[in-house]
Motif scaffolding. Structure first.
Motif, PDB file in Angstrom:
ATOM      1  N   VAL A 138       0.817  -1.216   0.082  1.00 37.97           N
ATOM      2  CA  VAL A 138       0.072   0.049  -0.041  1.00 37.97           C
ATOM      3  C   VAL A 138       0.983   1.310  -0.083  1.00 37.97           C
ATOM      4  N   GLN A 139       0.371   2.339  -0.598  1.00 38.02           N
ATOM      5  CA  GLN A 139       1.167   3.565  -0.639  1.00 38.02           C
ATOM      6  C   GLN A 139       0.900   4.353   0.613  1.00 38.02           C
ATOM      7  N   TRP A 149       5.773   2.696  -1.806  1.00 39.88           N
ATOM      8  CA  TRP A 149       5.091   1.314  -1.575  1.00 39.88           C
ATOM      9  C   TRP A 149       5.788   0.519  -0.466  1.00 39.88           C
ATOM     10  N   PHE A 183      -3.759   1.223   6.989  1.00 40.38           N
ATOM     11  CA  PHE A 183      -4.317   0.668   5.771  1.00 40.38           C
ATOM     12  C   PHE A 183      -5.797   1.075   5.333  1.00 40.38           C
ATOM     13  N   ALA A 187      -6.639   3.579   2.135  1.00 40.65           N
ATOM     14  CA  ALA A 187      -7.677   3.006   1.246  1.00 40.65           C
ATOM     15  C   ALA A 187      -8.755   4.321   0.946  1.00 40.65           C
ATOM     16  N   ARG A 191      -5.281   5.941  -1.499  1.00 33.53           N
ATOM     17  CA  ARG A 191      -3.870   5.672  -2.033  1.00 33.53           C
ATOM     18  C   ARG A 191      -3.981   4.471  -2.647  1.00 33.53           C
ATOM     19  N   ILE A 193      -3.415   0.618  -3.506  1.00 32.90           N
ATOM     20  CA  ILE A 193      -3.113  -0.735  -2.948  1.00 32.90           C
ATOM     21  C   ILE A 193      -2.965  -1.753  -4.227  1.00 32.90           C
TER      22      ILE A 193
END
Length: 211
Positions: A138-139, A149, A183, A187, A191, A193
């Protein structure tokens, strides 16, 4: 993987690398002769406790370029490392009780776009680990505020897949613990994923709710 478990007793006659390679080459040659339309194949090799090797070969599933991100959901309960034996989470085996249970909880489907494609797992510390069939990244912002990342560390309880290792070696991803809160926040902020494994390579996903 079998060598690791062999040190703990289950494998009585683990085959050498030449035997394994010869078996793989043989099944690939037969698959190519039977299916001349496919150019890439997926090979699944199993080594039994007695050292016997079985291989299956199927055409590799390829996602069309430009495909929409696949839907993933966050699991509703953490992985119980003690109940599932942590070494089964960090090695590729046919023991998939943890992953199968998560997929049943969310009625995932590899083919129905109306259903979630996969489930994102997390441990008892609330740290993201992987999905049921892939590693994940994830970014997130680094110490300088730049988006990078990140993929969860192996210590969080996950399979360190070959594609994950390749991306780390190439410097395309970094590893660190990622909390559920981080996370979910990433989302919601849009960002990126991504999931990845050696079969499907790298593909974009989006976090949705299946409720």
């Amino acid at each position: 993987m079998a060598e690791y478990f062999g040190n703990q007793g289950p494998f009585s006659n683990f085959p050498d690398k030449h035997t394994i390679l010869a078996k793989v080459k043989d099944v690939i040659a037969r698959a190519e002769a039977e299916d001349r339309e496919s150019s890439q194949f997926r090979v699944r090799m199993l080594v039994g406790e007695d050292g016997n090797i079985s291989c299956t070969v199927t055409p590799e599933p390829i996602r069309p370029s430009g495909s929409a991100p696949l839907k993933v959901v966050l699991d509703t309960e953490p992985i119980d490392r003690e109940a599932s034996h942590s070494f089964f989470l960090t090695h590729k085996t046919t023991f998939r009780a943890v992953y199968d249970a998560a997929r049943r909880r969310h009625s995932v489907s590899l083919t129905d776009p109306q259903k979630p494609f996969d489930v994102v797992l997390y441990n008892s510390k609330g740290q993201i680990t992987e999905t049921t069939i892939a590693n994940i990244a994830v970014q997130l912002s680094d110490d300088n505020g730049e988006l990078r990342w990140y993929t969860p560390s192996v210590e969080c309880g996950l399979l360190g897949g070959t594609m994950r290792r390749y991306l780390l070696d190439q410097g395309e991803i970094l590893e660190r613990a990622i909390t559920k809160q981080e996370f979910i926040k990433a989302a919601k902020e849009g960002r990126g994923i991504r999931c990845f494994n050696s079969v499907r390579k790298v593909y974009d996903v989006i976090l949705v709710s299946d409720q």
